[in-house]
Design a protein around this motif. Sequence first.
Motif, PDB file in Angstrom:
ATOM      1  N   VAL A  91       2.660  -8.649  -3.414  1.00  0.00           N
ATOM      2  CA  VAL A  91       2.225  -7.974  -4.641  1.00  0.00           C
ATOM      3  C   VAL A  91       3.219  -8.347  -5.739  1.00  0.00           C
ATOM      4  O   VAL A  91       4.426  -8.130  -5.597  1.00  0.00           O
ATOM      5  CB  VAL A  91       2.193  -6.438  -4.450  1.00  0.00           C
ATOM      6  N   VAL A  92       2.704  -8.948  -6.799  1.00  0.00           N
ATOM      7  CA  VAL A  92       3.586  -9.364  -7.889  1.00  0.00           C
ATOM      8  C   VAL A  92       3.154  -8.653  -9.168  1.00  0.00           C
ATOM      9  O   VAL A  92       1.996  -8.762  -9.587  1.00  0.00           O
ATOM     10  CB  VAL A  92       3.550 -10.895  -8.096  1.00  0.00           C
ATOM     11  N   ASN A  93       4.077  -7.909  -9.738  1.00  0.00           N
ATOM     12  CA  ASN A  93       3.806  -7.139 -10.956  1.00  0.00           C
ATOM     13  C   ASN A  93       2.550  -6.276 -10.799  1.00  0.00           C
ATOM     14  O   ASN A  93       1.731  -6.160 -11.707  1.00  0.00           O
ATOM     15  CB  ASN A  93       3.675  -8.066 -12.170  1.00  0.00           C
ATOM     16  N   GLY A  94       2.398  -5.715  -9.596  1.00  0.00           N
ATOM     17  CA  GLY A  94       1.287  -4.800  -9.339  1.00  0.00           C
ATOM     18  C   GLY A  94       0.004  -5.476  -8.891  1.00  0.00           C
ATOM     19  O   GLY A  94      -0.958  -4.797  -8.522  1.00  0.00           O
ATOM     20  N   MET A 100      12.808  -7.699  -5.691  1.00  0.00           N
ATOM     21  CA  MET A 100      11.980  -7.716  -4.483  1.00  0.00           C
ATOM     22  C   MET A 100      12.173  -6.359  -3.822  1.00  0.00           C
ATOM     23  O   MET A 100      13.296  -5.997  -3.459  1.00  0.00           O
ATOM     24  CB  MET A 100      12.412  -8.862  -3.555  1.00  0.00           C
ATOM     25  N   ASN A 101      11.086  -5.620  -3.706  1.00  0.00           N
ATOM     26  CA  ASN A 101      11.156  -4.234  -3.229  1.00  0.00           C
ATOM     27  C   ASN A 101      12.231  -3.455  -3.985  1.00  0.00           C
ATOM     28  O   ASN A 101      13.004  -2.685  -3.410  1.00  0.00           O
ATOM     29  CB  ASN A 101      11.395  -4.199  -1.721  1.00  0.00           C
ATOM     30  N   GLY A 102      12.286  -3.685  -5.297  1.00  0.00           N
ATOM     31  CA  GLY A 102      13.160  -2.910  -6.172  1.00  0.00           C
ATOM     32  C   GLY A 102      14.596  -3.381  -6.259  1.00  0.00           C
ATOM     33  O   GLY A 102      15.390  -2.794  -6.989  1.00  0.00           O
ATOM     34  N   VAL A 119       7.078  -7.658  -5.644  1.00  0.00           N
ATOM     35  CA  VAL A 119       7.979  -8.440  -6.496  1.00  0.00           C
ATOM     36  C   VAL A 119       7.717  -8.070  -7.943  1.00  0.00           C
ATOM     37  O   VAL A 119       6.570  -7.871  -8.348  1.00  0.00           O
ATOM     38  CB  VAL A 119       7.732  -9.956  -6.269  1.00  0.00           C
ATOM     39  N   MET A 120       8.793  -7.953  -8.715  1.00  0.00           N
ATOM     40  CA  MET A 120       8.626  -7.779 -10.158  1.00  0.00           C
ATOM     41  C   MET A 120       9.347  -8.916 -10.876  1.00  0.00           C
ATOM     42  O   MET A 120      10.524  -9.162 -10.613  1.00  0.00           O
ATOM     43  CB  MET A 120       9.187  -6.454 -10.650  1.00  0.00           C
TER      44      MET A 120
END
Length: 179
Positions: free
Chosen positions: A10-13, A55-57, A75-76
């Motif tokens: 999951v990247v940026n939601g 990655m996971n915050g 991931v953000m």
Amino acid sequence: MSEHRRIAVVVNGTPYEAEVETRKYLAEFLREDLSLVGTHIGCEHGVCGTCTVLMNGVSVRSCLVLAVQANGAEVMTVEGLATDGQMHPLQEAFREKQGLQCGYCTPGMLVRAYELLEENPEPTAEWVREGLANNLCRCTGYQYIVEAVLAAAERLRGSSVAEGQPFEPATSSRTNQEA
Ligand code: FES
Ligand code: FES
């Protein structure tokens, strides 16, 4: 012959599934497979920090993390900071305080600064400096970057009071994490 694996991340939601080469790095996956080119690649060996993502915050150097290691993770990237076309207060503050010049280090600086403010909404300049010590900038001399992070922290505190959200004081401090 190169080996491939299927990953779900999951990247940026947004959830993605993809077949990736097992030797492909997360930074390359984000840029080449997902077209999220906000994440820059600089030194490619974990030193400069421009490839930093959460990655996971937790911040990681995406040039050192294999895409397959992100399987199942959230991931953000820097693209995840803005909401509904509105820049995040950190992005606004970097622009207003001239916290960037060439901008190459900026995605990593922003992501790491985001993590720092999640951890401590009331940082001191010294704490910000220490927290960003492993993100290298060749242009700004860092002063404006620190000022921008402090300005964003103030703005974020103001907005959480305005929205009636409880203020949670800092509980810990740490330096940048490397993957
Ligand atoms: S590109 Fe320099 S730390 Fe990843
Ligand atoms: S703004 Fe150029 S490297 Fe930081």
